[in-house]
Design a protein around this motif. Structure first.
Motif, mmCIF file in Angstrom:
data_model
loop_
_atom_site.group_PDB
_atom_site.id
_atom_site.type_symbol
_atom_site.label_atom_id
_atom_site.label_comp_id
_atom_site.label_asym_id
_atom_site.label_seq_id
_atom_site.Cartn_x
_atom_site.Cartn_y
_atom_site.Cartn_z
ATOM 1 N N GLY A 11 0.794 -1.166 -0.061
ATOM 2 C CA GLY A 11 0.096 -0.133 -0.050
ATOM 3 C C GLY A 11 0.862 1.116 -0.008
ATOM 4 N N GLU A 12 1.866 1.385 0.765
ATOM 5 C CA GLU A 12 2.855 2.434 0.912
ATOM 6 C C GLU A 12 3.519 2.646 -0.482
ATOM 7 O OE1 GLU A 12 4.061 2.365 5.555
ATOM 8 O OE2 GLU A 12 4.982 1.061 4.148
ATOM 9 N N ARG A 13 3.694 1.406 -1.278
ATOM 10 C CA ARG A 13 4.245 1.628 -2.548
ATOM 11 C C ARG A 13 3.345 2.145 -3.726
ATOM 12 N NH1 ARG A 13 6.923 -3.274 -0.890
ATOM 13 N NH2 ARG A 13 9.309 -3.115 -0.789
ATOM 14 N N VAL A 14 1.981 1.665 -3.152
ATOM 15 C CA VAL A 14 1.128 2.475 -4.342
ATOM 16 C C VAL A 14 0.831 3.997 -4.279
ATOM 17 C CG1 VAL A 14 -1.514 2.305 -4.668
ATOM 18 C CG2 VAL A 14 -0.272 0.107 -4.557
ATOM 19 N N ARG A 15 0.677 4.201 -2.709
ATOM 20 C CA ARG A 15 0.759 5.622 -2.450
ATOM 21 C C ARG A 15 2.134 6.481 -3.256
ATOM 22 N NH1 ARG A 15 1.149 5.708 3.003
ATOM 23 N NH2 ARG A 15 -0.941 5.867 3.190
ATOM 24 N N ALA A 16 3.289 5.825 -2.915
ATOM 25 C CA ALA A 16 4.202 6.677 -3.512
ATOM 26 C C ALA A 16 4.425 6.744 -5.197
ATOM 27 C CB ALA A 16 5.807 5.831 -3.238
ATOM 28 N N ALA A 17 3.913 5.549 -5.874
ATOM 29 C CA ALA A 17 3.594 5.814 -7.222
ATOM 30 C C ALA A 17 2.560 6.646 -7.533
ATOM 31 C CB ALA A 17 3.329 4.229 -7.611
ATOM 32 N N ALA A 53 -4.939 -9.541 -9.774
ATOM 33 C CA ALA A 53 -5.856 -8.749 -10.599
ATOM 34 C C ALA A 53 -5.955 -7.236 -10.140
ATOM 35 C CB ALA A 53 -7.100 -9.423 -10.760
ATOM 36 N N ASP A 54 -5.986 -7.198 -8.869
ATOM 37 C CA ASP A 54 -5.936 -5.513 -8.324
ATOM 38 C C ASP A 54 -4.654 -5.102 -8.465
ATOM 39 O OD1 ASP A 54 -8.572 -6.059 -7.589
ATOM 40 O OD2 ASP A 54 -8.192 -6.779 -5.379
ATOM 41 N N ILE A 55 -3.606 -5.658 -8.066
ATOM 42 C CA ILE A 55 -2.360 -5.466 -8.199
ATOM 43 C C ILE A 55 -2.087 -4.919 -9.809
ATOM 44 C CG2 ILE A 55 0.303 -5.697 -8.181
ATOM 45 C CD1 ILE A 55 -0.573 -7.642 -5.582
ATOM 46 N N ALA A 56 -2.240 -5.951 -10.570
ATOM 47 C CA ALA A 56 -2.236 -5.627 -12.031
ATOM 48 C C ALA A 56 -3.055 -4.176 -12.629
ATOM 49 C CB ALA A 56 -2.612 -6.785 -12.795
ATOM 50 N N ALA A 66 3.927 -4.268 -12.018
ATOM 51 C CA ALA A 66 3.706 -4.718 -10.898
ATOM 52 C C ALA A 66 4.929 -4.907 -9.844
ATOM 53 C CB ALA A 66 2.904 -6.055 -11.338
ATOM 54 N N ASP A 67 5.936 -5.055 -10.505
ATOM 55 C CA ASP A 67 7.238 -5.395 -9.628
ATOM 56 C C ASP A 67 7.513 -4.173 -8.861
ATOM 57 O OD1 ASP A 67 8.569 -7.785 -10.959
ATOM 58 O OD2 ASP A 67 8.156 -6.659 -12.664
ATOM 59 N N THR A 68 7.402 -2.985 -9.387
ATOM 60 C CA THR A 68 7.562 -1.563 -8.596
ATOM 61 C C THR A 68 6.536 -1.570 -7.327
ATOM 62 O OG1 THR A 68 8.185 -0.477 -10.521
ATOM 63 C CG2 THR A 68 7.506 0.785 -8.718
ATOM 64 N N ILE A 69 5.423 -2.131 -7.434
ATOM 65 C CA ILE A 69 4.133 -2.087 -6.380
ATOM 66 C C ILE A 69 4.610 -3.222 -5.486
ATOM 67 C CG2 ILE A 69 1.901 -2.415 -5.870
ATOM 68 C CD1 ILE A 69 1.246 -1.139 -8.339
ATOM 69 N N LEU A 70 5.098 -4.653 -6.044
ATOM 70 C CA LEU A 70 5.211 -5.611 -5.070
ATOM 71 C C LEU A 70 6.761 -5.311 -4.328
ATOM 72 C CD1 LEU A 70 4.272 -8.484 -7.554
ATOM 73 C CD2 LEU A 70 3.088 -7.763 -5.423
ATOM 74 N N ASN A 215 2.192 -8.796 -13.247
ATOM 75 C CA ASN A 215 2.573 -7.946 -14.205
ATOM 76 C C ASN A 215 1.700 -7.933 -15.558
ATOM 77 O OD1 ASN A 215 5.053 -6.403 -13.341
ATOM 78 N ND2 ASN A 215 5.617 -8.432 -12.794
ATOM 79 N N ARG A 216 1.098 -9.248 -15.637
ATOM 80 C CA ARG A 216 0.338 -9.426 -16.853
ATOM 81 C C ARG A 216 1.128 -9.289 -18.212
ATOM 82 N NH1 ARG A 216 -5.591 -6.706 -15.634
ATOM 83 N NH2 ARG A 216 -4.497 -4.733 -16.343
ATOM 84 N N SER A 217 2.311 -10.046 -18.046
ATOM 85 C CA SER A 217 3.293 -10.049 -19.107
ATOM 86 C C SER A 217 2.750 -10.539 -20.182
ATOM 87 C CB SER A 217 4.599 -10.765 -18.678
ATOM 88 O OG SER A 217 4.422 -12.074 -18.505
ATOM 89 N N ARG A 218 3.405 -10.084 -21.497
ATOM 90 C CA ARG A 218 2.918 -10.702 -22.617
ATOM 91 C C ARG A 218 3.194 -12.255 -22.700
ATOM 92 N NH1 ARG A 218 5.774 -7.688 -27.406
ATOM 93 N NH2 ARG A 218 4.480 -9.109 -28.686
ATOM 94 N N ALA A 219 4.026 -12.792 -22.060
ATOM 95 C CA ALA A 219 4.314 -14.047 -22.148
ATOM 96 C C ALA A 219 3.451 -14.790 -21.440
ATOM 97 C CB ALA A 219 5.703 -14.275 -21.346
#
Length: 396
Positions: A11-17, A53-56, A66-70, A215-219
């Protein structure tokens, strides 16, 4: 008194982003289809952000990965997390390629194949230190082996895809998604050289799981198509069936993190039918342990992601954990039972499930950002088991 720095919450990372983007809470909440109150509670750590799904969705709106948030791997000393020596593995992956292999002698390929079987056994036992003493050298040999004359060239390429797949799993368990991705891409390159549809699909599976699925990566999102393309080629080859089954499970996850619950269920149902139809049972030698029990582990996770903890518990209760020839997969089941029980408000029972998972695979548990987020949310519970887990994960 322990003055180790506390790792930031998701949550703190979400706020920062969000603040870095200059977006207010109302706008973010609206764009991800949530209420402002829900978004505020996430940022303030009052509810855990532990659904892929919420993180994505949040990462997409904020235009970050998503790595930034995780968050990346926490400091191994301060967060009391298990670590491994990656110096040799990094050197092999960074310094060499199939086009520019190391100048090393290549042993007879039956010997490297035996090493791969030993490495797989060590992975199932979560003996990562022993793996790191052998895996880099085997990878070096197989890079060079890709330049042998046929049929050794093709055999070396198949073994290289296998070795890279093992590296992907270990790196993912320790939170090193950069090395996991390089390993998966090396497997993809080997598959291009090999030009075999089954092994190309196997390499695609490794790529799909090299990065966190949020991340919902293309792969990952490509797995439904890749499974469809592989289907005409599976014939009566057991490995082809197993690769196809694991791709269907991956396709289910791809749909799940995209919020497509019905499509996810159809893909998982197809994998379950395949495991039963071909009587694969729980063959300990199956590719990625595809079988009835492992399908149950995956379906438990998918039910948790669909926010159906009751269904997750019903599915997991039917899984024969004794038939899972891997501590990693048994740990994964206990981790998702932990999440389901927390969703049901049964935190003490949840803590016992996570304790079982940690005993089986400490690195896998303690490096998981989703598990860490839920543990952080539960740290207020006055339970010694849970408090100990929270301390070892660096969240208190």
């Amino acid at each position: 008194m322990d003055d180790s720095p506390r790792t930031p919450s998701i949550g703190e990372r979400v706020r920062a982003a969000r603040r870095a983007k200059g977006m207010n809470l109302d706008v973010l909440a609206g764009l991800v289809g949530k209420s402002k109150g829900w978004m505020s509670m996430v940022e303030n750590g009052r509810i855990p952000l532990d659904k892929r799904a919420d993180i994505a969705a949040i990462a997409e709106v904020l235009e970050v990965s998503a790595d930034t948030i995780l968050g990346g791997p926490a400091d191994d000393v301060h967060a009391r997390l298990p670590g491994i020596n990656l110096v040799r593995l990094r050197e092999v992956l960074h310094e060499y390629s199939l086009d520019d292999p190391p100048d090393v002698p290549v042993r007879p390929l039956d010997q490297t194949a035996a090493d791969l079987r030993t490495l797989d056994t060590r992975l199932r036992r979560t003996d990562y230190d022993a793996m790191m003493r052998t895996l880099p050298g085997v990878l070096s040999e197989l890079h060079a082996g890709a330049h042998l004359a046929e049929p050794d060239r093709s055999e070396a390429l198949r073994q290289l895809i296998t070795a890279c797949g093992l590296a992907v799993i270990v790196m993912r368990h320790f939170g090193h998604s950069d090395l996991a991705w390089i390993s998966a891409d090396r497997a993809r390159q080997a598959a291009v050289w090999l030009a075999d549809p089954v092994w190309s699909a196997a390499a695609a599976y490794h790529s799909a799981h090299a990065r966190p699925s949020a991340n919902r990566s293309r792969a990952l999102l490509a797995t439904p198509r890749i499974a469809d393309e592989l289907e005409p080629h599976i014939g009566d080859d057991p490995m082809a069936h197993q690769v196809y089954g694991m791709l269907r499970l991956s396709a289910a996850l791809a749909h799940q993190v995209s919020g497509e619950h019905d499509a996810a269920r159809r893909q998982a149902d197809e994998a379950a039918r395949l495991a039963e139809r071909f009587d694969t049972g729980d063959d300990p030698q199956a590719w990625e342990l595809f079988g009835v029990s492992n399908v149950g582990v995956w379906r438990t996770m998918l039910a948790v992601e669909a926010e159906d903890p009751g269904e997750a518990m019903r599915i997991s209760d039917r899984v024969d954990t004794g038939a899972l020839a891997s501590r990693n997969r048994r740990a994964a089941l206990h981790m998702d039972r932990f999440r389901a029980l927390h969703m049901l408000g049964r935190d003490k029972a949840a803590a016992r499930e996570l304790q079982k998972a940690e005993r089986l695979s400490p690195a896998q548990v303690r490096h998981s950002p989703l598990i860490r987020e839920t543990v952080r949310d539960m740290a207020r519970v006055k339970d010694p088991v849970l408090r100990g887990l929270a301390w070892r994960m660096g969240v208190i």
